[in-house]
Design a protein around this motif. Structure first.
Motif, PDB file in Angstrom:
ATOM      1  N   ARG A 261      70.391 126.875 -22.259  1.00  0.00           N
ATOM      2  CA  ARG A 261      69.848 128.125 -22.821  1.00  0.00           C
ATOM      3  C   ARG A 261      70.667 128.843 -23.747  1.00  0.00           C
ATOM      4  NH1 ARG A 261      69.185 134.022 -21.314  1.00  0.00           N
ATOM      5  NH2 ARG A 261      71.326 133.841 -21.196  1.00  0.00           N
ATOM      6  N   ALA A 262      71.738 128.524 -23.707  1.00  0.00           N
ATOM      7  CA  ALA A 262      72.596 129.190 -24.904  1.00  0.00           C
ATOM      8  C   ALA A 262      72.103 128.938 -26.241  1.00  0.00           C
ATOM      9  CB  ALA A 262      73.973 128.824 -24.664  1.00  0.00           C
ATOM     10  N   HIS A 263      71.486 127.834 -26.331  1.00  0.00           N
ATOM     11  CA  HIS A 263      70.979 127.686 -27.794  1.00  0.00           C
ATOM     12  C   HIS A 263      69.782 128.329 -28.180  1.00  0.00           C
ATOM     13  CE1 HIS A 263      73.772 124.217 -28.548  1.00  0.00           C
ATOM     14  NE2 HIS A 263      73.661 123.982 -27.261  1.00  0.00           N
ATOM     15  N   MET A 264      69.056 129.041 -27.124  1.00  0.00           N
ATOM     16  CA  MET A 264      67.906 129.872 -27.423  1.00  0.00           C
ATOM     17  C   MET A 264      68.347 131.168 -28.289  1.00  0.00           C
ATOM     18  SD  MET A 264      64.975 130.812 -25.057  1.00  0.00           S
ATOM     19  CE  MET A 264      65.694 131.847 -23.605  1.00  0.00           C
ATOM     20  N   ILE A 265      69.604 131.572 -27.741  1.00  0.00           N
ATOM     21  CA  ILE A 265      70.011 133.013 -27.968  1.00  0.00           C
ATOM     22  C   ILE A 265      70.089 133.442 -29.419  1.00  0.00           C
ATOM     23  CG2 ILE A 265      71.500 135.107 -27.275  1.00  0.00           C
ATOM     24  CD1 ILE A 265      70.034 133.720 -24.987  1.00  0.00           C
ATOM     25  N   PHE A 266      69.615 134.554 -29.775  1.00  0.00           N
ATOM     26  CA  PHE A 266      69.568 134.924 -31.423  1.00  0.00           C
ATOM     27  C   PHE A 266      70.734 136.186 -31.197  1.00  0.00           C
ATOM     28  CE2 PHE A 266      68.522 138.233 -34.396  1.00  0.00           C
ATOM     29  CZ  PHE A 266      68.606 137.321 -35.757  1.00  0.00           C
ATOM     30  N   ASP A 267      71.694 136.010 -32.013  1.00  0.00           N
ATOM     31  CA  ASP A 267      72.741 137.055 -31.964  1.00  0.00           C
ATOM     32  C   ASP A 267      73.179 137.331 -33.387  1.00  0.00           C
ATOM     33  OD1 ASP A 267      75.167 138.205 -31.633  1.00  0.00           O
ATOM     34  OD2 ASP A 267      76.015 137.072 -30.362  1.00  0.00           O
ATOM     35  N   CYS A 268      72.676 138.555 -33.682  1.00  0.00           N
ATOM     36  CA  CYS A 268      73.087 138.753 -35.371  1.00  0.00           C
ATOM     37  C   CYS A 268      73.758 140.157 -35.419  1.00  0.00           C
ATOM     38  CB  CYS A 268      71.782 138.936 -36.073  1.00  0.00           C
ATOM     39  SG  CYS A 268      71.940 139.318 -37.722  1.00  0.00           S
ATOM     40  N   MET A 276      72.773 142.576 -32.623  1.00  0.00           N
ATOM     41  CA  MET A 276      71.164 142.477 -32.016  1.00  0.00           C
ATOM     42  C   MET A 276      71.283 141.146 -31.251  1.00  0.00           C
ATOM     43  SD  MET A 276      68.153 143.399 -31.651  1.00  0.00           S
ATOM     44  CE  MET A 276      67.391 144.366 -33.001  1.00  0.00           C
ATOM     45  N   VAL A 277      71.207 141.317 -30.008  1.00  0.00           N
ATOM     46  CA  VAL A 277      71.194 139.717 -29.165  1.00  0.00           C
ATOM     47  C   VAL A 277      69.830 139.715 -28.524  1.00  0.00           C
ATOM     48  CG1 VAL A 277      72.581 138.397 -27.433  1.00  0.00           C
ATOM     49  CG2 VAL A 277      73.700 139.956 -28.638  1.00  0.00           C
ATOM     50  N   THR A 278      69.170 138.859 -28.741  1.00  0.00           N
ATOM     51  CA  THR A 278      67.755 138.730 -27.792  1.00  0.00           C
ATOM     52  C   THR A 278      67.708 137.543 -27.641  1.00  0.00           C
ATOM     53  OG1 THR A 278      66.681 138.236 -30.247  1.00  0.00           O
ATOM     54  CG2 THR A 278      66.555 140.700 -29.183  1.00  0.00           C
ATOM     55  N   PRO A 279      67.217 137.100 -26.302  1.00  0.00           N
ATOM     56  CA  PRO A 279      66.979 135.886 -25.782  1.00  0.00           C
ATOM     57  C   PRO A 279      65.541 135.185 -26.595  1.00  0.00           C
ATOM     58  CG  PRO A 279      66.414 137.097 -24.164  1.00  0.00           C
ATOM     59  CD  PRO A 279      66.938 138.031 -25.293  1.00  0.00           C
ATOM     60  N   THR A 280      64.505 136.051 -26.531  1.00  0.00           N
ATOM     61  CA  THR A 280      63.376 135.142 -27.029  1.00  0.00           C
ATOM     62  C   THR A 280      63.116 135.866 -28.289  1.00  0.00           C
ATOM     63  OG1 THR A 280      62.067 137.151 -25.822  1.00  0.00           O
ATOM     64  CG2 THR A 280      62.526 135.113 -24.485  1.00  0.00           C
ATOM     65  N   LEU A 281      61.682 135.425 -28.538  1.00  0.00           N
ATOM     66  CA  LEU A 281      60.973 135.874 -29.957  1.00  0.00           C
ATOM     67  C   LEU A 281      61.012 137.430 -30.186  1.00  0.00           C
ATOM     68  CD1 LEU A 281      60.196 134.197 -32.310  1.00  0.00           C
ATOM     69  CD2 LEU A 281      57.925 134.108 -31.518  1.00  0.00           C
TER      70      LEU A 281
END
Ligand SMILES: Cc1ncc(COP(=O)(O)O)c(C=O)c1O
Length: 411
Positions: A261-268, A276-281
Protein backbone atom coordinates in the motif's frame (compact mmCIF):
# COMPACT_ATOMS: atom_id res chain seq x y z
CA UNK A 1 -34.13 27.76 -15.31
CA UNK A 2 -31.36 27.24 -17.79
CA UNK A 3 -27.63 27.19 -18.34
CA UNK A 4 -26.89 30.73 -17.24
CA UNK A 5 -26.92 31.53 -13.55
CA UNK A 6 -30.13 33.31 -12.52
CA UNK A 7 -29.74 36.83 -11.13
CA UNK A 8 -31.94 36.01 -8.18
CA UNK A 9 -32.18 32.78 -6.25
CA UNK A 10 -35.24 30.51 -6.16
CA UNK A 11 -36.77 29.10 -3.00
CA UNK A 12 -36.05 25.48 -2.14
CA UNK A 13 -39.66 24.31 -2.40
CA UNK A 14 -39.81 25.46 -6.02
CA UNK A 15 -36.44 23.92 -6.81
CA UNK A 16 -37.43 20.64 -5.25
CA UNK A 17 -40.61 20.56 -7.31
CA UNK A 18 -38.61 21.31 -10.46
CA UNK A 19 -36.13 18.54 -9.67
CA UNK A 20 -38.89 16.06 -9.02
CA UNK A 21 -40.48 17.02 -12.32
CA UNK A 22 -37.19 16.40 -14.10
CA UNK A 23 -37.05 12.80 -12.86
CA UNK A 24 -40.13 12.02 -14.96
CA UNK A 25 -37.88 10.98 -17.83
CA UNK A 26 -35.63 8.82 -15.64
CA UNK A 27 -35.95 5.08 -15.16
CA UNK A 28 -38.37 4.13 -12.39
CA UNK A 29 -35.81 1.98 -10.61
CA UNK A 30 -37.75 1.81 -7.36
CA UNK A 31 -40.40 -0.34 -9.05
CA UNK A 32 -37.73 -2.98 -9.77
CA UNK A 33 -37.63 -2.64 -13.57
CA UNK A 34 -34.03 -1.44 -13.72
CA UNK A 35 -31.22 -3.98 -13.46
CA UNK A 36 -28.12 -1.86 -14.09
CA UNK A 37 -26.59 1.26 -12.45
CA UNK A 38 -28.57 1.02 -9.18
CA UNK A 39 -28.84 -1.42 -6.30
CA UNK A 40 -32.14 -1.56 -4.48
CA UNK A 41 -31.61 -3.24 -1.13
CA UNK A 42 -34.89 -1.98 0.29
CA UNK A 43 -36.13 1.02 2.30
CA UNK A 44 -34.38 -0.05 5.53
CA UNK A 45 -30.94 0.21 3.94
CA UNK A 46 -31.89 3.36 2.02
CA UNK A 47 -32.84 5.13 5.23
CA UNK A 48 -29.51 4.29 6.89
CA UNK A 49 -27.56 5.38 3.78
CA UNK A 50 -29.39 8.67 3.63
CA UNK A 51 -29.20 9.60 7.31
CA UNK A 52 -25.58 8.58 7.74
CA UNK A 53 -24.62 10.39 4.54
CA UNK A 54 -26.30 13.63 5.48
CA UNK A 55 -24.81 13.53 8.99
CA UNK A 56 -21.32 13.73 7.48
CA UNK A 57 -21.95 15.31 4.10
CA UNK A 58 -19.91 18.44 4.83
CA UNK A 59 -17.03 16.68 6.57
CA UNK A 60 -13.88 15.93 4.61
CA UNK A 61 -11.90 12.70 4.75
CA UNK A 62 -8.86 14.64 3.52
CA UNK A 63 -8.32 15.76 7.09
CA UNK A 64 -7.93 12.78 9.45
CA UNK A 65 -6.59 15.04 12.18
CA UNK A 66 -9.63 17.26 11.95
CA UNK A 67 -12.07 14.37 11.56
CA UNK A 68 -10.76 11.37 13.48
CA UNK A 69 -14.32 10.02 13.35
CA UNK A 70 -14.04 9.56 9.58
CA UNK A 71 -10.56 8.05 9.85
CA UNK A 72 -11.86 5.55 12.39
CA UNK A 73 -14.85 4.67 10.20
CA UNK A 74 -12.61 4.25 7.14
CA UNK A 75 -10.22 2.00 9.06
CA UNK A 76 -13.09 -0.13 10.32
CA UNK A 77 -14.68 -0.45 6.85
CA UNK A 78 -11.31 -1.41 5.36
CA UNK A 79 -10.79 -3.89 8.20
CA UNK A 80 -14.16 -5.52 7.47
CA UNK A 81 -13.25 -5.77 3.77
CA UNK A 82 -9.82 -7.25 4.48
CA UNK A 83 -11.17 -9.89 6.83
CA UNK A 84 -14.06 -10.86 4.56
CA UNK A 85 -11.57 -11.27 1.72
CA UNK A 86 -9.06 -13.31 3.73
CA UNK A 87 -6.23 -10.80 3.83
CA UNK A 88 -3.44 -11.88 6.15
CA UNK A 89 -2.52 -9.96 9.30
CA UNK A 90 -1.05 -6.64 8.19
CA UNK A 91 -3.29 -6.22 5.15
CA UNK A 92 -4.09 -2.60 4.36
CA UNK A 93 -6.30 -0.45 2.17
CA UNK A 94 -8.42 2.65 1.71
CA UNK A 95 -11.87 3.78 0.75
CA UNK A 96 -11.98 5.34 -2.72
CA UNK A 97 -14.74 7.03 -4.69
CA UNK A 98 -15.61 3.95 -6.75
CA UNK A 99 -14.41 0.97 -8.72
CA UNK A 100 -12.59 2.99 -11.36
CA UNK A 101 -10.76 4.91 -8.63
CA UNK A 102 -9.80 1.68 -6.82
CA UNK A 103 -8.53 0.10 -10.04
CA UNK A 104 -6.62 3.23 -11.04
CA UNK A 105 -4.91 3.34 -7.66
CA UNK A 106 -4.06 -0.38 -7.77
CA UNK A 107 -2.51 0.06 -11.24
CA UNK A 108 -0.49 3.06 -10.07
CA UNK A 109 0.65 1.13 -7.01
CA UNK A 110 1.66 -1.94 -9.02
CA UNK A 111 3.57 0.27 -11.47
CA UNK A 112 5.47 2.12 -8.76
CA UNK A 113 6.19 -1.16 -6.99
CA UNK A 114 7.54 -2.70 -10.22
CA UNK A 115 9.76 0.31 -10.86
CA UNK A 116 11.08 0.59 -7.35
CA UNK A 117 11.26 -2.98 -6.11
CA UNK A 118 11.82 -4.88 -9.36
CA UNK A 119 13.77 -2.41 -11.45
CA UNK A 120 11.27 -2.38 -14.30
CA UNK A 121 12.09 0.42 -16.73
CA UNK A 122 10.51 1.47 -20.02
CA UNK A 123 6.91 1.02 -21.02
CA UNK A 124 4.99 -1.20 -18.61
CA UNK A 125 2.08 -3.45 -19.54
CA UNK A 126 -0.94 -5.05 -17.91
CA UNK A 127 -2.20 -8.46 -19.01
CA UNK A 128 -5.98 -8.79 -18.62
CA UNK A 129 -8.72 -11.03 -19.94
CA UNK A 130 -10.97 -9.62 -22.67
CA UNK A 131 -13.83 -9.53 -20.14
CA UNK A 132 -12.05 -7.22 -17.64
CA UNK A 133 -13.61 -3.82 -16.97
CA UNK A 134 -12.54 -0.84 -19.14
CA UNK A 135 -11.39 0.93 -15.97
CA UNK A 136 -8.08 -0.87 -16.54
CA UNK A 137 -7.81 0.68 -20.02
CA UNK A 138 -8.66 4.10 -18.58
CA UNK A 139 -5.97 3.79 -15.92
CA UNK A 140 -3.47 2.41 -18.42
CA UNK A 141 -4.14 5.27 -20.81
CA UNK A 142 -3.61 7.88 -18.12
CA UNK A 143 -0.31 6.32 -17.09
CA UNK A 144 0.89 5.44 -20.60
CA UNK A 145 0.83 1.77 -19.77
CA UNK A 146 0.10 -0.78 -22.48
CA UNK A 147 -2.92 -2.98 -21.90
CA UNK A 148 -2.84 -6.47 -23.37
CA UNK A 149 -6.33 -7.92 -23.51
CA UNK A 150 -6.28 -11.65 -24.06
CA UNK A 151 -9.29 -13.55 -25.50
CA UNK A 152 -11.21 -15.61 -22.96
CA UNK A 153 -11.72 -19.37 -23.06
CA UNK A 154 -15.29 -20.41 -22.25
CA UNK A 155 -15.94 -16.78 -21.28
CA UNK A 156 -13.36 -16.72 -18.45
CA UNK A 157 -9.67 -15.79 -18.31
CA UNK A 158 -7.50 -18.10 -20.41
CA UNK A 159 -4.53 -18.55 -18.11
CA UNK A 160 -2.24 -20.23 -20.65
CA UNK A 161 -2.91 -17.54 -23.25
CA UNK A 162 -2.36 -14.82 -20.65
CA UNK A 163 0.97 -16.37 -19.72
CA UNK A 164 2.07 -16.05 -23.34
CA UNK A 165 1.26 -12.32 -23.24
CA UNK A 166 3.46 -11.70 -20.20
CA UNK A 167 6.97 -10.25 -20.52
CA UNK A 168 9.59 -8.57 -18.34
CA UNK A 169 7.63 -5.29 -18.32
CA UNK A 170 4.36 -6.79 -17.11
CA UNK A 171 3.41 -4.98 -13.92
CA UNK A 172 0.03 -6.59 -13.30
CA UNK A 173 -2.08 -9.61 -14.14
CA UNK A 174 -5.83 -9.11 -13.83
CA UNK A 175 -8.61 -11.49 -12.91
CA UNK A 176 -12.23 -10.57 -12.23
CA UNK A 177 -14.48 -11.92 -9.50
CA UNK A 178 -16.78 -11.68 -11.34
CA UNK A 179 -16.39 -9.87 -14.66
CA UNK A 180 -19.21 -7.49 -15.48
CA UNK A 181 -20.31 -8.82 -18.89
CA UNK A 182 -21.02 -12.44 -17.91
CA UNK A 183 -20.94 -12.34 -14.12
CA UNK A 184 -18.40 -15.18 -14.10
CA UNK A 185 -15.48 -15.57 -11.71
CA UNK A 186 -12.14 -16.04 -13.48
CA UNK A 187 -9.94 -19.00 -12.42
CA UNK A 188 -8.13 -16.95 -9.78
CA UNK A 189 -6.28 -19.92 -8.24
CA UNK A 190 -4.80 -20.88 -11.63
CA UNK A 191 -3.94 -17.25 -12.36
CA UNK A 192 -2.31 -17.11 -8.93
CA UNK A 193 -0.24 -20.18 -9.63
CA UNK A 194 1.01 -18.62 -12.87
CA UNK A 195 1.60 -15.25 -11.17
CA UNK A 196 3.66 -16.91 -8.44
CA UNK A 197 5.75 -18.83 -10.93
CA UNK A 198 6.44 -15.64 -12.86
CA UNK A 199 6.81 -13.40 -9.81
CA UNK A 200 3.90 -11.18 -10.91
CA UNK A 201 1.44 -8.90 -9.15
CA UNK A 202 -2.08 -10.35 -9.42
CA UNK A 203 -4.97 -7.92 -9.00
CA UNK A 204 -8.46 -9.31 -8.49
CA UNK A 205 -11.17 -6.97 -9.59
CA UNK A 206 -13.95 -7.82 -7.16
CA UNK A 207 -15.72 -4.50 -7.66
CA UNK A 208 -18.93 -6.44 -8.23
CA UNK A 209 -18.21 -9.56 -6.20
CA UNK A 210 -16.20 -8.42 -3.19
CA UNK A 211 -19.14 -7.77 -0.92
CA UNK A 212 -21.46 -10.52 -2.19
CA UNK A 213 -19.30 -13.57 -2.95
CA UNK A 214 -18.19 -14.17 0.68
CA UNK A 215 -21.82 -14.20 1.82
CA UNK A 216 -23.04 -16.38 -1.05
CA UNK A 217 -20.35 -18.84 0.05
CA UNK A 218 -21.63 -18.64 3.65
CA UNK A 219 -25.11 -19.35 2.25
CA UNK A 220 -23.79 -22.59 0.75
CA UNK A 221 -22.64 -21.47 -2.73
CA UNK A 222 -19.56 -23.30 -4.04
CA UNK A 223 -17.57 -20.13 -4.68
CA UNK A 224 -13.99 -20.96 -5.70
CA UNK A 225 -11.01 -19.21 -4.07
CA UNK A 226 -10.97 -15.69 -5.50
CA UNK A 227 -9.43 -13.42 -2.88
CA UNK A 228 -6.31 -13.03 -0.70
CA UNK A 229 -6.65 -16.73 0.13
CA UNK A 230 -4.81 -17.12 -3.18
CA UNK A 231 -1.22 -16.24 -2.21
CA UNK A 232 -0.29 -14.31 -5.38
CA UNK A 233 -3.16 -11.86 -4.99
CA UNK A 234 -1.42 -8.58 -4.19
CA UNK A 235 -4.40 -6.24 -4.47
CA UNK A 236 -8.17 -6.20 -4.83
CA UNK A 237 -10.84 -3.70 -5.77
CA UNK A 238 -14.19 -4.25 -4.03
CA UNK A 239 -17.03 -1.77 -4.33
CA UNK A 240 -19.09 -0.76 -1.35
CA UNK A 241 -21.60 1.06 -3.57
CA UNK A 242 -22.45 -2.09 -5.51
CA UNK A 243 -23.26 -5.27 -3.55
CA UNK A 244 -22.11 -3.62 -0.31
CA UNK A 245 -25.41 -1.68 -0.68
CA UNK A 246 -23.68 1.50 0.51
CA UNK A 247 -24.34 4.99 -0.85
CA UNK A 248 -22.70 5.88 -4.16
CA UNK A 249 -19.12 7.11 -4.18
CA UNK A 250 -17.59 4.29 -2.13
CA UNK A 251 -15.25 1.42 -2.95
CA UNK A 252 -12.29 -0.22 -1.28
CA UNK A 253 -8.81 -0.80 -2.67
CA UNK A 254 -7.09 -3.47 -0.60
CA UNK A 255 -3.51 -4.76 -0.39
CA UNK A 256 -1.93 -7.86 1.06
CA UNK A 257 0.41 -5.70 3.14
CA UNK A 258 1.14 -2.15 4.24
CA UNK A 259 4.44 -2.39 2.32
CA UNK A 260 2.49 -2.74 -0.91
CA UNK A 261 0.00 0.00 0.00
CA UNK A 262 2.90 2.34 0.72
CA UNK A 263 3.49 2.60 -3.05
CA UNK A 264 0.02 4.12 -3.45
CA UNK A 265 0.56 7.13 -1.19
CA UNK A 266 1.09 10.54 -2.72
CA UNK A 267 3.26 12.76 -0.54
CA UNK A 268 4.17 16.23 -1.74
CA UNK A 269 5.63 19.20 0.11
CA UNK A 270 6.78 21.09 -2.97
CA UNK A 271 4.38 24.03 -2.79
CA UNK A 272 3.74 26.79 -0.25
CA UNK A 273 0.62 25.21 1.30
CA UNK A 274 2.30 22.60 3.49
CA UNK A 275 2.74 18.89 3.03
CA UNK A 276 -0.06 17.13 1.16
CA UNK A 277 -0.39 13.41 1.83
CA UNK A 278 -3.25 11.57 0.12
CA UNK A 279 -3.77 7.84 -0.25
CA UNK A 280 -6.13 7.91 -3.24
CA UNK A 281 -6.81 9.99 -6.34
CA UNK A 282 -9.08 12.43 -4.57
CA UNK A 283 -8.02 15.45 -2.55
CA UNK A 284 -11.26 16.23 -0.79
CA UNK A 285 -12.92 12.96 0.21
CA UNK A 286 -16.67 13.08 0.87
CA UNK A 287 -17.31 12.25 4.51
CA UNK A 288 -20.86 11.19 3.66
CA UNK A 289 -19.76 8.28 1.50
CA UNK A 290 -17.39 6.99 4.21
CA UNK A 291 -19.97 7.39 6.97
CA UNK A 292 -22.77 5.79 4.97
CA UNK A 293 -20.54 2.81 4.18
CA UNK A 294 -19.67 2.34 7.82
CA UNK A 295 -23.30 2.67 8.88
CA UNK A 296 -24.72 0.26 6.28
CA UNK A 297 -22.10 -2.40 7.03
CA UNK A 298 -22.80 -2.24 10.73
CA UNK A 299 -26.56 -2.03 10.17
CA UNK A 300 -26.63 -5.22 8.10
CA UNK A 301 -23.83 -7.25 9.66
CA UNK A 302 -23.12 -10.74 8.38
CA UNK A 303 -26.69 -11.89 8.97
CA UNK A 304 -28.17 -8.93 7.14
CA UNK A 305 -25.91 -9.35 4.12
CA UNK A 306 -26.58 -13.07 3.96
CA UNK A 307 -30.32 -12.45 3.95
CA UNK A 308 -30.20 -9.65 1.34
CA UNK A 309 -27.87 -11.64 -0.92
CA UNK A 310 -30.06 -14.74 -0.60
CA UNK A 311 -32.83 -12.69 -2.22
CA UNK A 312 -30.43 -11.83 -5.04
CA UNK A 313 -29.36 -15.41 -5.73
CA UNK A 314 -32.98 -16.62 -5.41
CA UNK A 315 -33.98 -14.04 -8.02
CA UNK A 316 -31.12 -15.13 -10.27
CA UNK A 317 -32.08 -18.79 -9.99
CA UNK A 318 -35.74 -18.05 -10.76
CA UNK A 319 -34.71 -16.03 -13.80
CA UNK A 320 -32.27 -18.72 -14.94
CA UNK A 321 -35.00 -21.33 -14.84
CA UNK A 322 -37.51 -19.03 -16.55
CA UNK A 323 -35.30 -17.85 -19.40
CA UNK A 324 -34.08 -21.38 -20.06
CA UNK A 325 -37.71 -22.46 -20.42
CA UNK A 326 -38.17 -19.69 -22.97
CA UNK A 327 -35.28 -21.01 -25.10
CA UNK A 328 -32.52 -18.66 -23.97
CA UNK A 329 -29.03 -19.96 -23.21
CA UNK A 330 -27.30 -18.76 -20.04
CA UNK A 331 -23.72 -17.65 -20.64
CA UNK A 332 -21.53 -19.79 -18.40
CA UNK A 333 -22.54 -20.62 -14.84
CA UNK A 334 -23.11 -17.36 -12.94
CA UNK A 335 -23.07 -17.72 -9.15
CA UNK A 336 -23.66 -14.21 -7.87
CA UNK A 337 -26.02 -11.40 -8.90
CA UNK A 338 -25.09 -10.87 -12.56
CA UNK A 339 -26.51 -12.99 -15.33
CA UNK A 340 -26.33 -12.84 -19.13
CA UNK A 341 -28.20 -14.97 -21.64
CA UNK A 342 -28.45 -15.26 -25.38
CA UNK A 343 -30.85 -16.74 -27.90
CA UNK A 344 -29.82 -18.75 -30.92
CA UNK A 345 -32.79 -17.76 -33.10
CA UNK A 346 -33.76 -14.19 -32.23
CA UNK A 347 -31.74 -11.01 -31.84
CA UNK A 348 -31.42 -10.30 -28.09
CA UNK A 349 -31.09 -6.59 -28.84
CA UNK A 350 -34.53 -6.62 -30.48
CA UNK A 351 -35.93 -8.36 -27.39
CA UNK A 352 -34.29 -5.63 -25.28
CA UNK A 353 -36.19 -3.04 -27.34
CA UNK A 354 -39.54 -4.66 -26.59
CA UNK A 355 -38.72 -4.97 -22.88
CA UNK A 356 -37.82 -1.28 -22.88
CA UNK A 357 -41.34 -0.54 -24.14
CA UNK A 358 -42.63 -2.21 -20.97
CA UNK A 359 -40.42 -0.08 -18.74
CA UNK A 360 -37.44 -2.42 -18.30
CA UNK A 361 -33.98 -0.89 -18.33
CA UNK A 362 -31.25 -3.50 -18.36
CA UNK A 363 -27.87 -4.04 -19.97
CA UNK A 364 -26.53 -6.01 -22.94
CA UNK A 365 -23.53 -8.11 -23.91
CA UNK A 366 -21.94 -7.89 -27.35
CA UNK A 367 -19.88 -11.08 -27.64
CA UNK A 368 -22.09 -12.99 -27.90
CA UNK A 369 -25.10 -10.71 -28.19
CA UNK A 370 -27.11 -11.19 -25.04
CA UNK A 371 -29.40 -9.72 -22.41
CA UNK A 372 -27.78 -8.84 -19.11
CA UNK A 373 -29.16 -8.29 -15.61
CA UNK A 374 -27.50 -7.00 -12.46
CA UNK A 375 -29.91 -8.09 -9.76
CA UNK A 376 -30.71 -6.49 -6.40
CA UNK A 377 -32.64 -7.89 -3.43
CA UNK A 378 -35.75 -6.04 -4.63
CA UNK A 379 -35.76 -8.02 -7.88
CA UNK A 380 -36.87 -11.12 -5.97
CA UNK A 381 -40.31 -9.48 -5.97
CA UNK A 382 -40.50 -8.95 -9.73
CA UNK A 383 -39.06 -12.09 -11.34
CA UNK A 384 -42.53 -13.28 -12.45
CA UNK A 385 -43.27 -9.92 -14.06
CA UNK A 386 -39.90 -9.93 -15.81
CA UNK A 387 -40.39 -13.42 -17.16
CA UNK A 388 -43.92 -12.66 -18.35
CA UNK A 389 -42.71 -9.51 -20.12
CA UNK A 390 -39.75 -11.40 -21.59
CA UNK A 391 -42.08 -14.07 -22.97
CA UNK A 392 -44.23 -11.35 -24.52
CA UNK A 393 -41.16 -9.56 -25.93
CA UNK A 394 -39.82 -12.76 -27.43
CA UNK A 395 -43.21 -13.47 -29.06
CA UNK A 396 -43.30 -9.96 -30.51
CA UNK A 397 -39.82 -10.28 -32.00
CA UNK A 398 -40.58 -13.72 -33.40
CA UNK A 399 -43.71 -12.24 -34.99
CA UNK A 400 -41.60 -9.52 -36.62
CA UNK A 401 -42.74 -6.69 -34.35
CA UNK A 402 -39.28 -5.56 -33.29
CA UNK A 403 -39.24 -2.26 -31.46
CA UNK A 404 -36.58 0.26 -30.58
CA UNK A 405 -33.04 -0.97 -31.17
CA UNK A 406 -30.40 0.01 -28.70
CA UNK A 407 -26.75 0.58 -29.18
CA UNK A 408 -24.86 -1.58 -26.72
CA UNK A 409 -23.19 1.04 -24.60
CA UNK A 410 -22.86 1.29 -20.90
CA UNK A 411 -23.01 5.03 -20.57
C1 LIG B 1 -16.18 -5.65 -12.65
C2 LIG B 1 -16.20 -4.16 -12.54
N1 LIG B 1 -15.07 -3.50 -12.25
C3 LIG B 1 -15.03 -2.17 -12.13
C4 LIG B 1 -16.16 -1.40 -12.31
C5 LIG B 1 -16.06 0.10 -12.21
O1 LIG B 1 -16.76 0.57 -11.11
P1 LIG B 1 -17.27 2.09 -10.99
O2 LIG B 1 -18.40 2.22 -12.00
O3 LIG B 1 -17.71 2.19 -9.57
O4 LIG B 1 -16.14 2.99 -11.31
C6 LIG B 1 -17.36 -2.04 -12.60
C7 LIG B 1 -18.58 -1.26 -12.81
O5 LIG B 1 -19.63 -1.78 -13.11
C8 LIG B 1 -17.39 -3.45 -12.74
O6 LIG B 1 -18.52 -4.10 -13.03
Amino acid sequence: MGTTMPEKGTNWAALKAEMTERTQGDVKWRDGKTAVYVFNAGPDVAEVQKEAYTMFMSENGLGPLAFPSLKQMEDEVVGMGLSLLHAPEGGAGNITSGGTDSITMAVKTARDYARKEKGVTGRCNIVAPFSAHPAFDKAAKMMEIEIRRVPCADLVADVAAMEKAVDGNTIMLVGSAPCFPYGLIDPIAALGEMAERKGLWLHVDACVGGYIAPFVRMNGGDIPPFDFAVPAVHSMSADLHKYGYCAKGASTVLYRSEDLRAHMIFDCADWPGGRMVTPTLAGTRPGGAIAAAWAVMNFLGVEGYRAKHKLVTDAREAIEAGVTRLGFRILGRPQLGLIAFTHDEVDPFAVWGKLFERGWFTSLTTEPKGLHLMLSPFHAQVTDTYLADLEWALGEVKAGNAGKKREARYS
